[in-house]
Motif scaffolding. Structure first.
Motif, PDB file in Angstrom:
ATOM      1  N   ALA A  98       0.831  -1.205   0.000  1.00  0.00           N
ATOM      2  CA  ALA A  98       0.000   0.000   0.000  1.00  0.00           C
ATOM      3  C   ALA A  98       0.865   1.255   0.000  1.00  0.00           C
ATOM      4  CB  ALA A  98      -0.926  -0.003   1.220  1.00  0.00           C
ATOM      5  N   THR A  99       1.962   1.231   0.746  1.00  0.00           N
ATOM      6  CA  THR A  99       2.842   2.395   0.799  1.00  0.00           C
ATOM      7  C   THR A  99       3.560   2.597  -0.528  1.00  0.00           C
ATOM      8  OG1 THR A  99       3.180   1.943   3.151  1.00  0.00           O
ATOM      9  CG2 THR A  99       4.676   3.507   2.117  1.00  0.00           C
ATOM     10  N   PHE A 116       1.121   3.989  -3.005  1.00  0.00           N
ATOM     11  CA  PHE A 116       0.891   5.410  -2.705  1.00  0.00           C
ATOM     12  C   PHE A 116       2.005   6.273  -3.278  1.00  0.00           C
ATOM     13  CE2 PHE A 116       2.177   8.737   0.382  1.00  0.00           C
ATOM     14  CZ  PHE A 116       1.147   9.635   0.164  1.00  0.00           C
ATOM     15  N   MET A 132       1.565   9.141  -6.197  1.00  0.00           N
ATOM     16  CA  MET A 132       1.932  10.536  -5.984  1.00  0.00           C
ATOM     17  C   MET A 132       3.000  10.980  -6.982  1.00  0.00           C
ATOM     18  SD  MET A 132      -0.007  11.608  -3.471  1.00  0.00           S
ATOM     19  CE  MET A 132       0.684  12.915  -2.469  1.00  0.00           C
ATOM     20  N   TYR A 152       4.365  14.988  -4.121  1.00  0.00           N
ATOM     21  CA  TYR A 152       5.163  13.774  -3.897  1.00  0.00           C
ATOM     22  C   TYR A 152       6.312  13.999  -2.922  1.00  0.00           C
ATOM     23  CZ  TYR A 152       8.670  10.202  -4.697  1.00  0.00           C
ATOM     24  OH  TYR A 152       9.615   9.232  -4.507  1.00  0.00           O
ATOM     25  N   VAL A 154      -0.334   7.711   4.207  1.00  0.00           N
ATOM     26  CA  VAL A 154      -1.013   7.390   2.944  1.00  0.00           C
ATOM     27  C   VAL A 154      -2.379   8.074   2.899  1.00  0.00           C
ATOM     28  CG1 VAL A 154      -2.096   5.529   1.622  1.00  0.00           C
ATOM     29  CG2 VAL A 154       0.203   5.216   2.562  1.00  0.00           C
ATOM     30  N   LEU A 212      -3.425  11.230   0.313  1.00  0.00           N
ATOM     31  CA  LEU A 212      -4.490  11.099  -0.682  1.00  0.00           C
ATOM     32  C   LEU A 212      -5.619  12.097  -0.429  1.00  0.00           C
ATOM     33  CD1 LEU A 212      -4.592   7.218  -0.981  1.00  0.00           C
ATOM     34  CD2 LEU A 212      -3.703   8.846  -2.665  1.00  0.00           C
ATOM     35  N   TRP A 233     -10.453   7.533   2.908  1.00  0.00           N
ATOM     36  CA  TRP A 233      -9.108   6.976   3.046  1.00  0.00           C
ATOM     37  C   TRP A 233      -8.700   6.852   4.512  1.00  0.00           C
ATOM     38  CZ3 TRP A 233      -6.978   4.285  -0.528  1.00  0.00           C
ATOM     39  CH2 TRP A 233      -7.206   4.572  -1.878  1.00  0.00           C
ATOM     40  N   HIS A 246      -8.279   3.441   6.182  1.00  0.00           N
ATOM     41  CA  HIS A 246      -7.049   2.641   6.124  1.00  0.00           C
ATOM     42  C   HIS A 246      -6.276   2.686   7.448  1.00  0.00           C
ATOM     43  CE1 HIS A 246      -3.472   0.700   4.815  1.00  0.00           C
ATOM     44  NE2 HIS A 246      -2.785   1.778   4.522  1.00  0.00           N
TER      45      HIS A 246
END
Length: 297
Positions: A104-105, A108, A112, A120, A192, A196, A208, A211
């Motif tokens: 997931a990281t 992400f 970005m 980013y 994350v 987002l 989000w 999460h």
């Protein structure tokens, strides 16, 4: 006679397109790949370097357990009993703990970098500083997770139901199991979610937050972390969101030049013939508003 580009052409050339702006703020891909890989290797190796203080880790675990009771935090045992009521739920929690964290990281960071380059660098820096702070705390405050504490009523759900990412602590040379404080699972999940939410505009983007909330439930319910581990991780993320955002250098505002003065300078630069050929043109001032200009004053 070639008088060179006119005022409008030079304005367009000086104004960067959206693609040019993104290229300017997006770092080189190969450099970022090396940096991110280095970040993950530092995360793994750093945990191993602070391993070995087992007795201190158990003493700190007792301290954290009693501190939570003094703070009236919910009992981790009660949450685990809720998950244990269904074998499907507890297995799903174990899978979530083992599988979601790193992918997931990485997803992400890729999102970005490709689609939100203006955000980013900020969130990559936040992840890097969060990981560094976590490693420092692992060294300063080794902590045995609740699954290792006897007498509190919690079980190692991964070992009992699977899948498990850890081996026996005495023979596990791939990870430091005495590094529970802070929970980087929760910290990274919160980064994350915040990234987002900030970088997107959908009205559903606040979902989000599910999460990090789900991550907190999973890491506590599987006896891998205490509530305080996640709380400290969230506090670190909040501080870094404030500090990294405030220290980012802002671009200087554009210099505003009156439109008629710009046309006067154009007249001097290209000569009367070329200037008269563009009289009555509508151009945009430095604020983007169209203006019709005439002879120089």
């Amino acid at each position: 006679m070639n008088t060179g580009p006119g005022l409008r052409e030079r304005d367009n050339a000086a104004t960067p397109t959206a693609a040019q702006k993104q290229a300017r703020v997006r770092p080189r891909a190969w450099a970022e790949l090396l940096l991110v890989v280095g970040l993950f290797l530092a995360y793994k190796m750093g945990r191993l370097l602070v391993d070995g203080r087992v007795g201190e880790a158990y003493e700190n675990a007792k301290l954290v357990w009693h501190a939570e009771r003094a703070l009236w935090l919910p009992d981790e045992v009660d949450l685990q009993h809720l998950l244990l009521a269904s074998e499907v739920v507890i297995r799903s929690a174990n899978v979530y703990y083992a599988v979601v964290h790193f992918p997931a990281t990485i997803a992400f960071l890729l999102f970005m970098y490709i689609f939100r380059p203006a955000h980013y660098l900020r969130f990559r820096r936040i992840l890097a500083w969060l990981t560094a702070a976590g490693l420092a705390m692992h060294f300063a405050f080794p902590l045995a997770p609740p699954r290792m504490l006897a007498g509190i009523g919690m079980v190692d759900t991964a070992a009992k139901f699977g899948p498990s990412v850890y081996g026996p602590p005495q023979t596990d040379t791939l990870s430091n199991q005495y590094a529970a404080m802070p929970s980087l699972h929760v910290g990274w999940a919160l980064v994350v979610a915040c990234g987002l939410i900030i970088a997107t505009s959908s009205r559903w983007r606040w979902l989000w937050l599910a999460h990090p909330v789900l991550t907190m439930i999973v890491v506590v319910g599987t006896a891998n972390h205490y509530w305080l581990d996640g709380i400290i991780g969230a506090i670190l993320v909040g501080a870094l969101l404030f500090l990294v955002g405030r220290t980012r250098r802002a671009e200087p505002p554009p210099v505003r030049i009156p439109v008629q003065l710009r046309r006067n300078l154009e007249y001097l630069a290209v000569g009367e013939a070329a200037y008269l050929a563009t009289l009555g043109d509508t151009i945009s001032d430095s604020s983007g508003h169209p203006q019709k200009v005439g002879k120089p004053t």
